[in-house]
Design a protein around this motif. Structure first.
Motif, PDB file in Angstrom:
ATOM      1  N   ASN A   1      70.926   1.606  11.530  1.00  0.00           N
ATOM      2  CA  ASN A   1      70.555   0.684  12.596  1.00  0.00           C
ATOM      3  C   ASN A   1      69.536  -0.316  12.064  1.00  0.00           C
ATOM      4  O   ASN A   1      68.634   0.033  11.301  1.00  0.00           O
ATOM      5  CB  ASN A   1      69.970   1.439  13.790  1.00  0.00           C
ATOM      6  N   THR A   2      69.689  -1.558  12.480  1.00  0.00           N
ATOM      7  CA  THR A   2      68.824  -2.622  11.978  1.00  0.00           C
ATOM      8  C   THR A   2      67.749  -3.036  12.971  1.00  0.00           C
ATOM      9  O   THR A   2      66.790  -3.698  12.591  1.00  0.00           O
ATOM     10  CB  THR A   2      69.659  -3.848  11.607  1.00  0.00           C
ATOM     11  N   THR A   3      67.896  -2.667  14.235  1.00  0.00           N
ATOM     12  CA  THR A   3      66.924  -3.059  15.252  1.00  0.00           C
ATOM     13  C   THR A   3      66.584  -1.860  16.119  1.00  0.00           C
ATOM     14  O   THR A   3      67.312  -0.862  16.159  1.00  0.00           O
ATOM     15  CB  THR A   3      67.469  -4.186  16.145  1.00  0.00           C
ATOM     16  N   THR A   4      65.474  -1.989  16.836  1.00  0.00           N
ATOM     17  CA  THR A   4      65.076  -0.935  17.777  1.00  0.00           C
ATOM     18  C   THR A   4      66.074  -0.837  18.927  1.00  0.00           C
ATOM     19  O   THR A   4      66.321   0.253  19.453  1.00  0.00           O
ATOM     20  CB  THR A   4      63.674  -1.231  18.318  1.00  0.00           C
ATOM     21  N   GLY A   5      66.649  -1.962  19.325  1.00  0.00           N
ATOM     22  CA  GLY A   5      67.633  -1.954  20.405  1.00  0.00           C
ATOM     23  C   GLY A   5      68.829  -1.090  20.091  1.00  0.00           C
ATOM     24  O   GLY A   5      69.347  -0.376  20.967  1.00  0.00           O
ATOM     25  N   GLU A   6      69.299  -1.127  18.845  1.00  0.00           N
ATOM     26  CA  GLU A   6      70.428  -0.287  18.453  1.00  0.00           C
ATOM     27  C   GLU A   6      70.053   1.194  18.531  1.00  0.00           C
ATOM     28  O   GLU A   6      70.876   2.028  18.931  1.00  0.00           O
ATOM     29  CB  GLU A   6      70.874  -0.648  17.044  1.00  0.00           C
ATOM     30  N   LYS A   7      68.836   1.528  18.150  1.00  0.00           N
ATOM     31  CA  LYS A   7      68.393   2.917  18.231  1.00  0.00           C
ATOM     32  C   LYS A   7      68.295   3.371  19.685  1.00  0.00           C
ATOM     33  O   LYS A   7      68.620   4.513  20.007  1.00  0.00           O
ATOM     34  CB  LYS A   7      67.049   3.075  17.533  1.00  0.00           C
ATOM     35  N   VAL A   8      67.854   2.476  20.551  1.00  0.00           N
ATOM     36  CA  VAL A   8      67.781   2.803  21.985  1.00  0.00           C
ATOM     37  C   VAL A   8      69.176   3.043  22.545  1.00  0.00           C
ATOM     38  O   VAL A   8      69.402   3.989  23.317  1.00  0.00           O
ATOM     39  CB  VAL A   8      67.059   1.677  22.750  1.00  0.00           C
ATOM     40  N   LEU A   9      70.128   2.205  22.185  1.00  0.00           N
ATOM     41  CA  LEU A   9      71.505   2.387  22.648  1.00  0.00           C
ATOM     42  C   LEU A   9      72.073   3.711  22.157  1.00  0.00           C
ATOM     43  O   LEU A   9      72.770   4.414  22.907  1.00  0.00           O
ATOM     44  CB  LEU A   9      72.378   1.238  22.146  1.00  0.00           C
ATOM     45  N   SER A  10      71.769   4.066  20.910  1.00  0.00           N
ATOM     46  CA  SER A  10      72.228   5.354  20.384  1.00  0.00           C
ATOM     47  C   SER A  10      71.610   6.514  21.162  1.00  0.00           C
ATOM     48  O   SER A  10      72.302   7.487  21.500  1.00  0.00           O
ATOM     49  CB  SER A  10      71.867   5.459  18.903  1.00  0.00           C
ATOM     50  N   GLY A  11      70.326   6.411  21.467  1.00  0.00           N
ATOM     51  CA  GLY A  11      69.678   7.470  22.248  1.00  0.00           C
ATOM     52  C   GLY A  11      70.251   7.595  23.651  1.00  0.00           C
ATOM     53  O   GLY A  11      70.428   8.704  24.168  1.00  0.00           O
ATOM     54  N   LEU A  12      70.547   6.458  24.281  1.00  0.00           N
ATOM     55  CA  LEU A  12      71.143   6.493  25.625  1.00  0.00           C
ATOM     56  C   LEU A  12      72.532   7.113  25.601  1.00  0.00           C
ATOM     57  O   LEU A  12      72.903   7.863  26.518  1.00  0.00           O
ATOM     58  CB  LEU A  12      71.197   5.081  26.202  1.00  0.00           C
ATOM     59  N   SER A  13      73.308   6.808  24.581  1.00  0.00           N
ATOM     60  CA  SER A  13      74.653   7.391  24.484  1.00  0.00           C
ATOM     61  C   SER A  13      74.566   8.910  24.335  1.00  0.00           C
ATOM     62  O   SER A  13      75.358   9.647  24.943  1.00  0.00           O
ATOM     63  CB  SER A  13      75.413   6.779  23.312  1.00  0.00           C
ATOM     64  N   ILE A  14      73.589   9.386  23.559  1.00  0.00           N
ATOM     65  CA  ILE A  14      73.414  10.836  23.411  1.00  0.00           C
ATOM     66  C   ILE A  14      72.961  11.454  24.726  1.00  0.00           C
ATOM     67  O   ILE A  14      73.430  12.527  25.142  1.00  0.00           O
ATOM     68  CB  ILE A  14      72.404  11.130  22.291  1.00  0.00           C
ATOM     69  N   GLY A  15      72.023  10.775  25.420  1.00  0.00           N
ATOM     70  CA  GLY A  15      71.524  11.307  26.683  1.00  0.00           C
ATOM     71  C   GLY A  15      72.609  11.452  27.735  1.00  0.00           C
ATOM     72  O   GLY A  15      72.721  12.492  28.402  1.00  0.00           O
ATOM     73  N   PHE A  16      73.455  10.427  27.903  1.00  0.00           N
ATOM     74  CA  PHE A  16      74.520  10.520  28.902  1.00  0.00           C
ATOM     75  C   PHE A  16      75.630  11.470  28.456  1.00  0.00           C
ATOM     76  O   PHE A  16      76.316  12.054  29.302  1.00  0.00           O
ATOM     77  CB  PHE A  16      75.089   9.126  29.189  1.00  0.00           C
TER      78      PHE A  16
END
Length: 325
Positions: free
Chosen positions: A91-106
């Protein structure tokens, strides 16, 4: 030679889920000869998955749901971990890491929904079963939306990695198809069109298995990067090491002792004895030879003694001139 790696987990998850569905369907069609269960509505000829799962095969249904979701969640976590370690395109940005975390959470929310709907069956707890069914569908669909968003951003940054675009389109297709089918399924449920609803449920479940298998595409490249991290991650690590070395050099220069002043004449160090005459002059104990600049230390005249003698001679001439007036 086949290298076993993290790509095995989605294969296991998809295989378990597909085997569970086929076992339930074949059991109802072959062993039970299309029997109508007590949980089925009047006029319903096609059994829901939950109808068969609430029968004698409930232990199989629960086990299949648990194993499928556990392996799938491991696949989600593995994708995030491998990108963090640089074995997949990081991941190159914090936004991509946030999206990855949200996908894991849901995905975890969907996991909870699937496990609980298999436990609270449609015979004894129909209301809870329906709630957990919606939780399962919504959790994994929203999770797929976030992971599609992440892969879309990764694909724009790593245009040379076609596999990211392939995975993006696979998951986007899953999202669109599953959302349309889920809307139709809910509509059939509320209108009590049980046969159409049962068919849609089976179709949604089988398509979900292909979504699970799609994570093989994401994780398989990590098998070739076990000992060779991603190029950008390697460069980042080298840059971090260089920055750390530069910082250590700066800190070392800051704490280094200041250079000491050396009183020298020419290239050699001036010995302390050359300054003895000056010390004696200050103490009033110098000799006439010293004052005349003839005192030596190791054959070298004293600069201070010569300066003082010159001063006294100048003073003597001044007094002589004054006496003439």
């Amino acid at each position: 030679m086949i290298r076993l790696s993290y790509w095995v987990t989605p294969i296991l998850a998809g295989t378990v889920w597909l085997a569970t569905l086929l076992a339930l369907l074949l059991y109802w069609a072959v062993s039970e000869d299309y029997i109508q269960y007590s949980s089925m509505n009047d006029g319903q000829q096609i059994a829901y998955i939950s109808d068969i799962g609430a029968s004698d095969l409930k232990p199989l249904f629960v086990t299949g749901c648990v194993l499928t979701t556990v392996f799938l969640d491991i696949s989600f976590a593995a994708d995030r971990w491998l990108r963090h370690k640089g074995r997949l395109a990081p991941n190159t940005t914090t936004g991509e890491k946030v999206l990855s975390g949200l996908s894991i959470g849901f995905a975890i929310i969907g996991t909870v929904g699937l496990i609980l709907l298999s436990i609270f069956d449609t015979v004894w707890q129909p209301n809870l079963h329906n709630i957990f069914l919606l939780l399962f569908i919504a959790g994994y669909v929203i999770s797929a939306i976030f992971i599609c968003w992440e892969y879309q951003r990764l694909g724009k940054h790593y245009r040379e990695h076609r596999i990211l675009r392939l995975s993006f389109w696979i998951k986007l297709t899953f999202v669109i198809v599953e959302v349309l089918l889920a809307v139709a399924f809910v509509a059939c449920t509320f209108t009590r069109n049980s046969n159409a609803g049962a068919v849609l449920e089976w179709v949604i479940a089988f398509i979900f298995s292909f979504y699970v298998f799609s994570f093989y595409v994401d994780l398989y490249p990590a098998a070739a990067t076990k000992h060779a991290p991603h190029q950008l991650r390697a460069k980042q690590q080298q840059q971090d090491q260089q920055d750390q070395q530069d910082q250590e050099k700066q800190v070392g220069a800051a704490v280094a002792p200041a250079p000491t002043m050396r009183l020298t004449r020419g290239d050699g160090a001036a010995p302390a004895s050359r300054y003895v005459a000056a010390g004696e002059m200050e103490e009033g104990g110098s000799s006439d030879a010293t004052l005349d600049g003839n005192a030596t230390s190791g054959g070298a005249p004293s600069f201070e003694a010569a300066r003082v003698a010159h001063g006294r001679r100048s003073g003597s001439r001044s007094r002589a001139m004054a006496s003439n007036f």
